[in-house]
Design a protein around this motif. Structure first.
Motif, mmCIF file in Angstrom:
data_model
loop_
_atom_site.group_PDB
_atom_site.id
_atom_site.type_symbol
_atom_site.label_atom_id
_atom_site.label_comp_id
_atom_site.label_asym_id
_atom_site.label_seq_id
_atom_site.Cartn_x
_atom_site.Cartn_y
_atom_site.Cartn_z
ATOM 1 N N THR A 1 -39.181 -1.084 24.711
ATOM 2 C CA THR A 1 -39.443 0.195 25.341
ATOM 3 C C THR A 1 -37.718 0.781 25.349
ATOM 4 O O THR A 1 -36.857 0.097 25.060
ATOM 5 N N ILE A 2 -37.546 2.252 24.872
ATOM 6 C CA ILE A 2 -36.219 2.438 24.236
ATOM 7 C C ILE A 2 -35.049 2.210 25.952
ATOM 8 O O ILE A 2 -35.637 3.126 26.915
ATOM 9 N N ILE A 3 -33.891 1.429 25.938
ATOM 10 C CA ILE A 3 -33.109 1.669 26.564
ATOM 11 C C ILE A 3 -32.232 1.616 26.492
ATOM 12 O O ILE A 3 -31.027 2.287 27.804
ATOM 13 N N ASP A 4 -31.707 2.352 25.585
ATOM 14 C CA ASP A 4 -30.031 3.066 25.512
ATOM 15 C C ASP A 4 -30.575 3.255 24.421
ATOM 16 O O ASP A 4 -30.671 2.630 23.364
ATOM 17 N N ILE B 1 -30.168 1.783 18.648
ATOM 18 C CA ILE B 1 -30.917 1.937 19.853
ATOM 19 C C ILE B 1 -31.104 0.689 20.504
ATOM 20 O O ILE B 1 -31.318 -0.664 19.809
ATOM 21 N N LYS B 2 -30.756 0.376 21.355
ATOM 22 C CA LYS B 2 -31.597 -0.756 22.166
ATOM 23 C C LYS B 2 -32.454 -1.003 23.100
ATOM 24 O O LYS B 2 -33.408 0.251 23.849
ATOM 25 N N ILE B 3 -33.733 -1.596 22.382
ATOM 26 C CA ILE B 3 -35.008 -1.883 23.572
ATOM 27 C C ILE B 3 -35.228 -2.927 24.363
ATOM 28 O O ILE B 3 -34.743 -4.266 23.997
ATOM 29 N N GLU B 4 -35.591 -2.495 25.077
ATOM 30 C CA GLU B 4 -36.900 -4.299 25.946
ATOM 31 C C GLU B 4 -38.148 -3.979 25.053
ATOM 32 O O GLU B 4 -38.880 -4.196 25.523
ATOM 33 N N ALA B 5 -38.348 -5.739 24.515
ATOM 34 C CA ALA B 5 -38.983 -5.974 23.923
ATOM 35 C C ALA B 5 -39.965 -6.371 25.131
ATOM 36 O O ALA B 5 -40.000 -6.587 26.256
ATOM 37 N N MET B 6 -40.862 -6.863 24.403
ATOM 38 C CA MET B 6 -42.420 -7.416 25.846
ATOM 39 C C MET B 6 -42.318 -8.550 25.940
ATOM 40 O O MET B 6 -42.759 -8.523 26.816
ATOM 41 N N ASP B 7 -41.096 -8.670 25.769
ATOM 42 C CA ASP B 7 -40.611 -10.098 26.001
ATOM 43 C C ASP B 7 -40.061 -10.767 26.691
ATOM 44 O O ASP B 7 -39.338 -11.217 27.201
ATOM 45 N N ASN B 8 -39.095 -9.084 27.390
ATOM 46 C CA ASN B 8 -38.226 -9.202 28.649
ATOM 47 C C ASN B 8 -36.988 -9.698 27.815
ATOM 48 O O ASN B 8 -36.366 -10.061 28.709
ATOM 49 N N GLU C 1 -33.565 -7.679 25.349
ATOM 50 C CA GLU C 1 -33.012 -7.029 25.044
ATOM 51 C C GLU C 1 -32.954 -7.085 23.684
ATOM 52 O O GLU C 1 -31.666 -7.954 22.949
ATOM 53 N N LYS C 2 -33.073 -6.225 22.459
ATOM 54 C CA LYS C 2 -32.941 -5.983 21.285
ATOM 55 C C LYS C 2 -32.040 -5.090 20.842
ATOM 56 O O LYS C 2 -32.394 -3.466 21.311
ATOM 57 N N VAL C 3 -31.111 -5.301 20.042
ATOM 58 C CA VAL C 3 -30.019 -4.474 19.123
ATOM 59 C C VAL C 3 -30.748 -3.576 17.878
ATOM 60 O O VAL C 3 -30.849 -4.627 17.222
ATOM 61 N N VAL C 4 -31.394 -2.518 17.313
ATOM 62 C CA VAL C 4 -31.414 -2.271 16.585
ATOM 63 C C VAL C 4 -30.726 -1.307 15.350
ATOM 64 O O VAL C 4 -30.948 -0.177 16.301
ATOM 65 N N PRO C 5 -30.180 -1.708 14.778
ATOM 66 C CA PRO C 5 -28.958 -0.486 13.885
ATOM 67 C C PRO C 5 -30.555 0.554 13.439
ATOM 68 O O PRO C 5 -31.486 0.545 12.896
ATOM 69 N N LYS C 6 -29.860 1.846 13.905
ATOM 70 C CA LYS C 6 -30.991 3.181 13.259
ATOM 71 C C LYS C 6 -31.086 3.053 11.441
ATOM 72 O O LYS C 6 -32.173 3.294 11.467
ATOM 73 N N ILE D 1 -34.793 7.477 25.736
ATOM 74 C CA ILE D 1 -34.785 6.489 26.346
ATOM 75 C C ILE D 1 -36.090 6.841 27.533
ATOM 76 O O ILE D 1 -36.367 7.674 28.075
ATOM 77 N N GLY D 2 -36.618 5.559 27.638
ATOM 78 C CA GLY D 2 -38.455 5.296 28.408
ATOM 79 C C GLY D 2 -38.892 4.921 27.120
ATOM 80 O O GLY D 2 -40.357 5.190 28.079
ATOM 81 N N LEU D 3 -38.960 5.660 26.268
ATOM 82 C CA LEU D 3 -40.313 6.087 25.170
ATOM 83 C C LEU D 3 -40.535 4.783 24.638
ATOM 84 O O LEU D 3 -39.589 3.740 24.497
ATOM 85 N N LYS D 4 -42.033 4.554 24.306
ATOM 86 C CA LYS D 4 -42.392 3.000 24.172
ATOM 87 C C LYS D 4 -42.248 3.256 22.159
ATOM 88 O O LYS D 4 -42.921 4.271 22.045
ATOM 89 N N VAL D 5 -41.979 2.127 21.485
ATOM 90 C CA VAL D 5 -41.217 2.659 20.214
ATOM 91 C C VAL D 5 -41.953 1.052 19.224
ATOM 92 O O VAL D 5 -41.608 0.279 20.505
ATOM 93 N N HIS D 6 -42.220 1.651 18.521
ATOM 94 C CA HIS D 6 -42.253 -0.050 16.851
ATOM 95 C C HIS D 6 -41.252 0.183 15.835
ATOM 96 O O HIS D 6 -41.497 1.490 15.591
#
Length: 92
Positions: free
Chosen positions: A32-35, A41-48, A50-55, A13-18
Motif C-alpha cells: 500500500t502506498i504511504i507516501d 513512492i514509499k510502500i508499506e509491503a505485505m510484511d509490514n 517500508e520500501k522506497v521505490v524510484p518512479k 496514498i492509500g492505493l494498493k500497488v504492485h
C-alpha cells in the motif's frame, strides 16, 4: 471517484500497488502506498516493512477501489504529486 481514465490526477496514498522494475528485474513488490515524492513512492509491503521505490525505471500496477488494475509506467509519474494532479496528459 477514481477510474482508469483519471487515476494520474488523483492522490496515490492509500492505493494498493504492485511494482516491478523495467531495469531492475529483481524489484517485485506488493503493498500500500504511504507516501510519494517527485522521484519516489514509499510502500508499506505485505510484511509490514517500508520500501522506497524510484518512479523512473519502475512499472506500477495500481488497484483502484472498484478492484480494477491499471498499469502505469513510472517515468510519466516522475513529477511532483501536486503538479501531476493539475497537469493535462495527452490522450493515447
Amino acid at each position: 471517484m477514481i477510474t482508469s481514465k483519471n487515476l494520474v490526477h488523483h492522490e496515490f496514498i492509500g492505493l494498493k500497488v504492485h511494482v516491478t522494475g523495467k531495469k531492475n528485474k529483481s524489484l517485485n513488490l506488493k503493498g500500500t502506498i504511504i507516501d510519494e515524492t517527485k522521484n519516489t513512492i514509499k510502500i508499506e509491503a505485505m510484511d509490514n516493512t517500508e520500501k522506497v521505490v524510484p518512479k523512473k525505471g519502475s512499472l506500477f500496477v495500481f488497484e483502484i477501489p472498484n478492484g480494477e488494475k491499471i498499469e502505469i509506467d513510472g517515468n510519466i509519474l516522475s513529477i511532483r504529486p501536486e503538479d501531476r494532479i493539475k497537469k493535462r496528459f495527452k490522450k493515447i
